[in-house]
Design an enzyme around this catalytic site. Structure first.
Site, short mmCIF file in Angstrom:
data_model
loop_
_atom_site.label_atom_id
_atom_site.label_comp_id
_atom_site.label_asym_id
_atom_site.label_seq_id
_atom_site.Cartn_x
_atom_site.Cartn_y
_atom_site.Cartn_z
N CYS A 113 0.69 -1.44 -0.08
CA CYS A 113 0.07 0.03 0.04
C CYS A 113 0.86 1.19 0.05
CB CYS A 113 -0.96 0.01 1.37
SG CYS A 113 -1.86 -1.47 1.28
N HIS A 255 -3.64 6.72 1.95
CA HIS A 255 -4.02 5.53 1.34
C HIS A 255 -5.40 5.06 1.66
CE1 HIS A 255 -4.12 1.31 0.39
NE2 HIS A 255 -4.27 1.00 1.48
N ASN A 285 -10.15 -0.98 -1.33
CA ASN A 285 -8.49 -0.81 -1.23
C ASN A 285 -7.92 -1.17 -2.32
OD1 ASN A 285 -5.86 -0.91 -0.57
ND2 ASN A 285 -6.28 -1.93 1.71
O1 UT7 Z 1 -4.19 -1.81 2.98
C1 UT7 Z 1 -3.68 -2.15 4.19
C2 UT7 Z 1 -3.80 -1.72 5.53
N1 UT7 Z 1 -5.15 -2.48 5.88
C3 UT7 Z 1 -5.94 -1.85 6.80
O2 UT7 Z 1 -5.76 -0.90 7.18
C4 UT7 Z 1 -7.19 -2.35 7.22
C5 UT7 Z 1 -6.92 -2.31 8.71
N2 UT7 Z 1 -8.21 -3.21 9.43
C6 UT7 Z 1 -9.51 -2.89 9.29
O3 UT7 Z 1 -9.88 -2.05 8.31
C7 UT7 Z 1 -10.51 -3.41 10.04
O4 UT7 Z 1 -9.95 -4.18 11.15
C8 UT7 Z 1 -11.35 -4.39 9.27
C9 UT7 Z 1 -12.37 -3.67 8.35
C10 UT7 Z 1 -10.50 -5.60 8.50
C11 UT7 Z 1 -12.40 -5.34 10.24
O5 UT7 Z 1 -13.12 -4.30 11.32
P1 UT7 Z 1 -12.91 -4.65 12.79
O6 UT7 Z 1 -14.19 -3.43 13.31
O7 UT7 Z 1 -11.62 -4.59 13.31
O8 UT7 Z 1 -14.00 -5.95 12.84
P2 UT7 Z 1 -13.28 -7.23 13.42
O9 UT7 Z 1 -12.24 -8.04 12.61
O10 UT7 Z 1 -13.13 -7.21 14.86
O11 UT7 Z 1 -14.75 -8.17 13.37
C12 UT7 Z 1 -15.98 -7.97 13.82
C13 UT7 Z 1 -16.91 -9.07 13.83
C14 UT7 Z 1 -16.18 -10.46 13.98
O12 UT7 Z 1 -17.48 -11.25 14.58
P3 UT7 Z 1 -17.39 -11.57 16.39
O13 UT7 Z 1 -16.08 -12.16 16.39
O14 UT7 Z 1 -17.39 -10.12 16.84
O15 UT7 Z 1 -18.70 -12.23 16.27
C15 UT7 Z 1 -16.00 -10.96 12.62
O16 UT7 Z 1 -16.06 -12.33 12.51
O17 UT7 Z 1 -17.50 -9.01 12.39
C16 UT7 Z 1 -17.20 -10.18 11.89
N3 UT7 Z 1 -16.78 -9.99 10.54
C17 UT7 Z 1 -17.61 -9.70 9.47
N4 UT7 Z 1 -18.81 -9.90 9.45
C18 UT7 Z 1 -19.53 -9.56 8.04
C19 UT7 Z 1 -15.51 -10.11 9.87
N5 UT7 Z 1 -15.57 -9.80 8.49
C20 UT7 Z 1 -17.15 -9.73 8.15
C21 UT7 Z 1 -17.55 -9.54 7.09
N6 UT7 Z 1 -19.09 -9.41 7.38
N7 UT7 Z 1 -16.92 -9.40 5.90
#
Ligand code: UT7
Length: 328
Positions: A113, A255, A285
């Site tokens: 990125c 980014h 992204n």
């Molecule tokens: O380009 C390189 C740099 N990349 C980044 O900067 C990305 C950085 N990270 C992020 O943007 C975020 O961490 C994400 C968007 C990837 C995830 O957001 P989050 O608020 O950290 O969510 P999480 O991973 O903690 O997931 C929360 C819940 C989980 O369920 P439980 O365990 O709370 O029951 C996940 O299983 O959301 C669930 N989940 C989804 N639900 C529906 C994870 N992915 C999905 C999905 N749809 N696609």
């Protein structure tokens, strides 16, 4: 010493639009989850056959046209991608051949990125030393082909899109415009927090027990936390190098990984989101392509005017990050 400035921009995204709801064909997900967690509404995916160098070629052609140049004017190609056409050689030489060039040097960089920010810094040094006068910098990705379509791939799979951006970078004697400073960083201690671990030189062609396989892995929360901190720091470094206050900057381009990351950085500097150009809702992204696509659309939509103070910053796999300060 000559200054480096962007004399022409180009972009290309494949025509196929994939909405959040379309992803429900593979994943247990929803438009509401994806939009509220990331700001993404849709992304573009190629329809095969297509290659990363093909996308880069389309963007490069437009950048050349807008700069009033032809391929033979290019002294160096820098190609930033995490999704090259081949394991080796890099996509830069493939783009060179597509452009009809014979021996023009082509340099591939693998800063994910942060690739475009690294590329601008490299291009700027070559121009300042006088070695080259006209550099084509491309950031291009096809990521829809490495997304994990298994149910457990949903956290990463919904975020990424395909696309390309290109910039022609030329020398100018006008010191009041162009790239003023760049600052680059990396931290390999976090290499495995966001990666595709195979194919790997460590595993030959067979999977080792416990290996990730050809699947992306991301520790989302850890990456998120570092992205906010490191992009904030990189902006502070750019500001202090130029003696600018945050409010002096006309446009920040970060980014496009997650709108909540950008909002957190804006809040840290006490600036309104209007100072931050975003198009993540349309493309997701696009990794190395995200900043040049933003630059292109910001200029087209009138957000970038001659004389504007601009700061670019990126963070991604590696971890790698950096910033560039420029006068448009
Ligand atoms: O380009 C390189 C740099 N990349 C980044 O900067 C990305 C950085 N990270 C992020 O943007 C975020 O961490 C994400 C968007 C990837 C995830 O957001 P989050 O608020 O950290 O969510 P999480 O991973 O903690 O997931 C929360 C819940 C989980 O369920 P439980 O365990 O709370 O029951 C996940 O299983 O959301 C669930 N989940 C989804 N639900 C529906 C994870 N992915 C999905 C999905 N749809 N696609």
């Amino acid at each position: 010493m000559p200054n480096a400035y962007i004399s022409g921009l180009g972009m290309y995204v494949p025509p196929k639009v994939v909405c959040n709801d379309d992803l429900r064909a593979w994943y247990d997900t929803s438009d509401e989850w994806i939009y509220t967690r990331s700001g993404i509404k849709e992304r573009r995916w190629v329809e095969e056959p297509a290659s990363t160098a093909d996308l880069g070629y389309q963007a490069a052609q437009e950048a050349l046209r807008r700069a009033g140049k032809t391929p033979s004017d290019i002294d160096l190609i820098i190609f930033a991608t995490l999704s090259p056409d081949l394991y080796f050689p890099g996509s830069g030489v493939l783009l060179q051949h597509k452009l009809g060039l014979e021996t023009t040097p082509a340099l591939d960089i693998r800063q994910q990125c942060s690739g475009f920010v690294y590329g601008l810094s490299i291009a700027s040094q070559f121009i300042q030393t006088g070695m080259y006068k006209c550099i084509l910098l491309v950031g291009a990705e096809i990521q829809s082909t490495w997304i994990d379509y298994n149910p457990e791939g949903r956290t990463v799979g919904v975020l990424f899109g395909d696309g390309a951006g290109a910039a022609l970078i030329e020398a100018t004697e006008d010191s009041s415009r162009g790239i003023l400073s760049s600052h680059l960083y990396s931290q390999g201690a976090y290499a495995m927090e966001l990666c595709i671990a195979e194919p790997s030189s460590a595993t030959r062609s067979h999977k080792l027990p416990g290996s990730y396989g050809m699947r992306p892995y991301m520790n989302g929360k850890e990456v998120f936390r570092h992205a906010v901190q490191r992009m904030g720091e990189a902006i502070e470094t750019a500001l202090s190098a130029q003696g600018w206050r945050p409010q002096d900057v006309n446009l920040f381009i970060l980014h496009q990984a997650n709108i909540r990351i950008i909002q957190a950085v804006a809040d840290f500097f006490g600036l309104p989101m209007e100072r931050f150009y975003n198009n993540i809702h349309k493309y997701g992204n696009t990794t190395a392509a995200s900043i040049p696509i933003c630059l292109y659309e910001a200029e087209m939509e009138g957000y970038l005017k001659a004389g504007d103070k601009v700061i670019l910053t990126a963070f991604g796999s590696g971890f790698t990050w950096g910033s560039v300060a420029m006068i448009w």
